[in-house]
Write a protein that holds these residues in place. Sequence first.
Motif, short mmCIF file in Angstrom:
data_model
loop_
_atom_site.label_atom_id
_atom_site.label_comp_id
_atom_site.label_asym_id
_atom_site.label_seq_id
_atom_site.Cartn_x
_atom_site.Cartn_y
_atom_site.Cartn_z
N UNK A 19 0.82 -1.21 0.00
CA UNK A 19 0.00 0.00 0.00
C UNK A 19 0.85 1.25 0.00
N UNK A 20 0.19 2.40 -0.18
CA UNK A 20 0.93 3.65 -0.31
C UNK A 20 1.49 4.14 1.02
N UNK A 21 0.88 3.70 2.14
CA UNK A 21 1.37 4.07 3.46
C UNK A 21 0.93 3.00 4.46
N UNK A 22 1.34 3.14 5.73
CA UNK A 22 1.08 2.09 6.73
C UNK A 22 -0.41 1.87 6.95
N UNK A 23 -1.18 2.94 7.03
CA UNK A 23 -2.62 2.80 7.27
C UNK A 23 -3.30 2.11 6.09
N UNK A 24 -2.94 2.51 4.89
CA UNK A 24 -3.50 1.87 3.70
C UNK A 24 -3.12 0.40 3.64
#
Length: 252
Positions: A188-193
Motif C-alpha cells: 500500500x501507499x502508506x502504513x494505514x492503507x
Amino acid sequence: MDQPFDYDAELRRYHERLRAAAKVGSDDHVLDIGCGTGLTTRDAAKRAVSAVGVDISADMVATARRLAEQEGLGNVSFELADVQDHAFPADRFSLGISRFGTMFFTDAEAAFTNIARALRPGSRLVQLVWQDSKYQEWYAVFRGEQRTEPATGGAFSLADPATSQRILTAAGFIDIQVTDVREQVYYGKDAETAYEAARGLRMTQDLVADLDPTEAEQARQRLLDDLATHQTPDGVWFDSRAWIITAHRRRD
C-alpha cells in the motif's frame, strides 16, 4: 465489508519474473493454475492461441471473467475447479504456469499428476512458489507469534527444492530446474492503507484472534508501527524470496 486484498498489486514485480520465465509463444495453449482474478491468464492470452485459468475461489473466478470481458479477450476462459481432481482434457495444453498458486494442494502429488495429464508430452510447467518463511519480511510482520504453517497445503509447502523435485518427479515431470528470485512485495501507499488492505487476510486476523478489545487495539498499533518501518516514498514494501521452478512433462 473489507475490500479483497489486491494480490496483483502485491506481486507486480514477481509477475514480470514469471512472464520472463514462461516465454509464452504465439502457438501456445496455456493452463494457469490458481489464477486468482486472472491477471496472469489474461496476460498469457494476449500472447497465446488460448489460455484457461483455474481457481477454487468463486469470487476470484467471477472477477477474472468480468475483467477478461472488459478487455475484450475472446481466447481466454476461467473454470471454478480444484486442480487436484478436475477432469482436464488429456494432452490439452502446451504450457502450464502458476504465480504462487501451487503451494496449497492438500495432495500435491495428485495435483501435479493431474496437471501433467493435462499438458502435452514435453510441455513446460513454470511456477513461482515462496521460499522459506524466514526469508519473507511480510510474514515476520503479520505472523507475530500467533500461527504455524501446515506441513502440507500451506504457503511454504514447496519451499524446500528437494520436496518439489520429489513431488514433480513422481508426478511425471523431468528436467526440473529451481531458480532463486528476490523481489519486494507491495502492500500500500502508506502504513494505514497497507493495514486496511490486509485486514481481510487470515494472517492479519490471527494477530487479534482471541484478544480483548484493548489487547486487539494494542496489536493493531504494533502492526501499524511495523508497517511504518517499511514505508518508502513509493509505498510499503517488504523483501521476499521465491523459487521459479520449471519442468517438462515426461515424454512417455
